[in-house]
Scaffold this active site. Structure first.
Site, PDB file in Angstrom:
ATOM      1  N   ASP A   1       3.087   0.198   7.626  1.00 30.53           N
ATOM      2  CA  ASP A   1       2.721   1.622   7.531  1.00 30.53           C
ATOM      3  C   ASP A   1       1.322   1.948   8.044  1.00 30.53           C
ATOM      4  O   ASP A   1       1.156   2.732   8.966  1.00 30.53           O
ATOM      5  CB  ASP A   1       2.927   2.126   6.093  1.00 30.53           C
ATOM      6  CG  ASP A   1       2.223   1.281   5.036  1.00 30.53           C
ATOM      7  OD1 ASP A   1       1.642   0.230   5.383  1.00 30.53           O
ATOM      8  OD2 ASP A   1       2.241   1.673   3.844  1.00 30.53           O
TER       9      ASP A   1
ATOM     10  N   ASP B   1       2.322 -11.606  -0.978  1.00 31.75           N
ATOM     11  CA  ASP B   1       3.529 -11.648  -0.150  1.00 31.75           C
ATOM     12  C   ASP B   1       3.277 -12.523   1.068  1.00 31.75           C
ATOM     13  O   ASP B   1       2.171 -12.565   1.617  1.00 31.75           O
ATOM     14  CB  ASP B   1       3.910 -10.240   0.312  1.00 31.75           C
ATOM     15  CG  ASP B   1       4.271  -9.339  -0.865  1.00 31.75           C
ATOM     16  OD1 ASP B   1       4.659  -9.869  -1.925  1.00 31.75           O
ATOM     17  OD2 ASP B   1       4.150  -8.102  -0.729  1.00 31.75           O
TER      18      ASP B   1
ATOM     19  N   ASP C   1      -0.051  -8.674  -6.059  1.00 29.00           N
ATOM     20  CA  ASP C   1       0.914  -9.725  -5.758  1.00 29.00           C
ATOM     21  C   ASP C   1       0.627 -10.317  -4.371  1.00 29.00           C
ATOM     22  O   ASP C   1      -0.130  -9.748  -3.587  1.00 29.00           O
ATOM     23  CB  ASP C   1       2.357  -9.235  -5.870  1.00 29.00           C
ATOM     24  CG  ASP C   1       2.538  -7.833  -5.364  1.00 29.00           C
ATOM     25  OD1 ASP C   1       3.333  -7.079  -5.942  1.00 29.00           O
ATOM     26  OD2 ASP C   1       1.868  -7.481  -4.360  1.00 29.00           O
TER      27      ASP C   1
HETATM   28  P1  ATP Z   1       0.177  -2.532  -3.677  1.00 37.06           P
HETATM   29  O1  ATP Z   1      -1.089  -3.133  -4.143  1.00 37.06           O
HETATM   30  O2  ATP Z   1       0.277  -1.072  -3.957  1.00 37.06           O
HETATM   31  O3  ATP Z   1       1.428  -3.291  -4.025  1.00 37.06           O
HETATM   32  P2  ATP Z   1       0.945  -3.246  -1.015  1.00 37.06           P
HETATM   33  O4  ATP Z   1       0.253  -3.052   0.310  1.00 37.06           O
HETATM   34  O5  ATP Z   1       1.287  -4.638  -1.405  1.00 37.06           O
HETATM   35  O6  ATP Z   1       0.033  -2.549  -2.074  1.00 37.06           O
HETATM   36  P3  ATP Z   1       3.751  -2.662  -1.224  1.00 37.06           P
HETATM   37  O7  ATP Z   1       4.408  -1.373  -1.541  1.00 37.06           O
HETATM   38  O8  ATP Z   1       3.891  -3.794  -2.158  1.00 37.06           O
HETATM   39  O9  ATP Z   1       2.220  -2.325  -0.967  1.00 37.06           O
HETATM   40  O10 ATP Z   1       4.274  -3.083   0.233  1.00 37.06           O
HETATM   41  C1  ATP Z   1       3.941  -4.325   0.834  1.00 37.06           C
HETATM   42  C2  ATP Z   1       3.678  -4.134   2.317  1.00 37.06           C
HETATM   43  O11 ATP Z   1       4.861  -3.680   2.963  1.00 37.06           O
HETATM   44  C3  ATP Z   1       2.604  -3.112   2.661  1.00 37.06           C
HETATM   45  O12 ATP Z   1       1.325  -3.693   2.640  1.00 37.06           O
HETATM   46  C4  ATP Z   1       3.010  -2.658   4.042  1.00 37.06           C
HETATM   47  O13 ATP Z   1       2.557  -3.566   5.020  1.00 37.06           O
HETATM   48  C5  ATP Z   1       4.539  -2.748   4.000  1.00 37.06           C
HETATM   49  N1  ATP Z   1       5.187  -1.460   3.658  1.00 37.06           N
HETATM   50  C6  ATP Z   1       5.488  -1.001   2.423  1.00 37.06           C
HETATM   51  N2  ATP Z   1       6.100   0.185   2.479  1.00 37.06           N
HETATM   52  C7  ATP Z   1       6.197   0.511   3.777  1.00 37.06           C
HETATM   53  C8  ATP Z   1       6.751   1.616   4.489  1.00 37.06           C
HETATM   54  N3  ATP Z   1       7.302   2.645   3.844  1.00 37.06           N
HETATM   55  N4  ATP Z   1       6.686   1.580   5.846  1.00 37.06           N
HETATM   56  C9  ATP Z   1       6.151   0.552   6.494  1.00 37.06           C
HETATM   57  N5  ATP Z   1       5.613  -0.516   5.875  1.00 37.06           N
HETATM   58  C10 ATP Z   1       5.630  -0.548   4.548  1.00 37.06           C
HETATM   59 MG    MG Z   2       2.522  -5.057  -3.190  1.00 39.47          MG
END
Ligand code: ATP
Ligand code: MG
Length: 424
Positions: free
Chosen positions: A132, A61, A59
């Site tokens: 994170d 963001d 996705d």
């Molecule tokens: P995925 O492909 O698994 O969705 P993603 O990096 O987009 O990977 P998400 O869980 O959708 O992961 O979260 C989006 C963003 O929000 C992450 O890239 C990170 O920057 C931030 N994030 C998510 N969870 C946390 C957390 N627990 N603490 C700090 N930042 C977080």
């Molecule tokens: Mg994501």
């Protein structure tokens, strides 16, 4: 450990591989409209990471300095969600959502109930530092197509490593789910874990069990449906995480010789099915996950008097698993695995309790049987019945099956002949 630097590293368009052709056109529309209206507009998080790694993002963001109300005014298809921190969801055709978040900082402490909601908004650098891991905190700036890196994420991408932002102990204490996330992204990309980031997992892993059980369930869902569940659990096991997240079920895995390996083998089958795009229900995925445990419990206690489904249900509760698996899934899994066990047993003995066909979980058990026996879901109405027939009926009719002779002998002595359903 990454310490805070004010000046970001900026990679101009000529120095990186992210082309606008790789970005979702609707995400581009959102970025451009924010920018045209005088706001900062960055693609953030997993999308930037995946694009730099040459993968297709799940996705897209967006982060901006526009407040949620200002975002809403710009997009007719915008819905504000979230209570504590408001996010804008811009909806597009086919159910696609582009999430737009205002830059925010990590709140210093739990806000007073009446505190001003706006006090969590922040600057771009604060937004990067509240994330994170470094590879998840890169920004792609639509105004000049550059990548902005406040946290050393570009360096970690080239070094192929996962590094928590800030002091690992503090960041895990703030949110223990970050422990899970570190392991997830290291496993998915086959990256190493930076030393302090990893050491703090070993010393603080118990913290994860204090996270909300339903949030842990969401995390487990993400990994089981990712196509990378086996590498995740292999890494999690090597950090001693199984008992932390699975309670006694994880302890059994750690203590028994082959159980973790069995689980990893099954998860490998699940991963392949997910990557092929097989339609697997959540019940089937969770049944795969709990199969090694169910097999062990039934081996140990299956001969005790009483109903096996009740036995498994009680054992599940007694295992005190910190992850809260909703009751319906848990019940479906136990029923499915009970039937699967009967199927596996039937293939050894030639005896099957065919009345099980009437149970709601029979078709899930048959799907699972096919996945475990053949590595894929065999087309056909009932892969188990077909396998049973192939082994015990056709072979027998051709006169080359010892099994049939044995069964006849036993039947005459004890039970009446086994009914094999007509449709076989
Ligand atoms: P995925 O492909 O698994 O969705 P993603 O990096 O987009 O990977 P998400 O869980 O959708 O992961 O979260 C989006 C963003 O929000 C992450 O890239 C990170 O920057 C931030 N994030 C998510 N969870 C946390 C957390 N627990 N603490 C700090 N930042 C977080
Ligand atoms: Mg994501």
């Amino acid at each position: 450990m990454k310490t805070r630097t004010k000046e970001p590293q900026i990679l101009p368009r000529s120095a990186h591989t992210i082309s606008r052709r790789l970005i979702d056109p609707d995400a581009l529309k959102v970025l451009y409209r924010l920018q045209r209206n005088g706001f900062k507009a960055y693609l953030v998080g997993g999308a930037v990471r995946d694009l730099l790694l040459g993968k297709k993002p799940k996705d897209f963001d967006v982060a901006t300095d526009a407040r949620p109300g200002q975002v809403k005014k710009l997009f007719a298809n915008c819905f504000l969600i979230g209570r504590r921190f408001r996010l804008a969801h811009i909806r597009f055709r086919g159910g696609k959502i582009i999430e737009v978040a205002t830059f925010r900082r990590e709140p210093e402490e739990i806000a007073e109930p009446e505190a001003d909601k706006n006090n969590t908004f922040g600057t771009p650098d604060e937004d990067a530092f509240r994330r994170d891991i470094t590879i998840n905190a890169l920004f792609y700036d639509i105004s000049n197509f550059s990548i902005i890196d406040y946290v050393g994420g570009l360096d970690d991408i080239s070094r192929k490593r996962v590094c928590i932002i800030g002091d690992p102990s503090e960041r895990y204490a703030e949110d223990p789910v970050r422990i899970w996330r570190v392991l997830r992204y290291a496993a998915r990309q086959n990256f190493t874990i930076e030393e302090e980031t990893g050491q703090a997992i070993r010393s603080q892993r118990e913290l994860l069990a204090t996270s909300s059980g339903s949030r842990l369930f969401e995390e487990l869902n993400k990994d089981l449906s990712s196509g990378h569940a086996a590498p995740f659990f292999r890494l999690a096991a090597s950090y001693g995480m199984l008992p932390v997240i699975l309670g006694d079920i994880g302890r059994r895995m750690e203590q028994s010789d082959g159980m973790t390996e069995t689980l990893l083998g099954l998860l490998d089958i699940l991963d392949k099915a997910v990557r092929r795009g097989d339609a697997l229900s959540q019940d089937v995925s969770y049944s795969i996950f709990f199969w090694p445990w169910v097999q062990q419990v039934l081996q140990e206690k299956g001969n005790l008097p009483g109903d096996k489904v009740t036995l498994l249900t009680d054992e599940f509760v007694a295992s005190k698993m910190p992850i809260i698996v909703p009751k319906t899934i848990r019940s479906n899994v136990i029923h499915t695995l009970y039937i699967l066990e009967r199927m596996m047993n039937a293939l050894r003995t030639g005896r099957m309790k065919w009345t099980l066909k009437k149970r709601a979980s029979y078709s899930d058990a048959a799907t699972l049987f096919s996945l475990l026996e053949h590595g894929h879901i065999k087309p056909g109405s009932d892969p188990f019945a077909e396998a049973f027939r192939a082994k015990f009926t056709e072979q027998g009719q051709k006169g080359n099956g010892d099994v049939r002779k044995k069964r006849r002998h036993r039947r005459r002595k004890s039970a009446p002949p086994q009914p094999v359903p007509n449709e076989l």
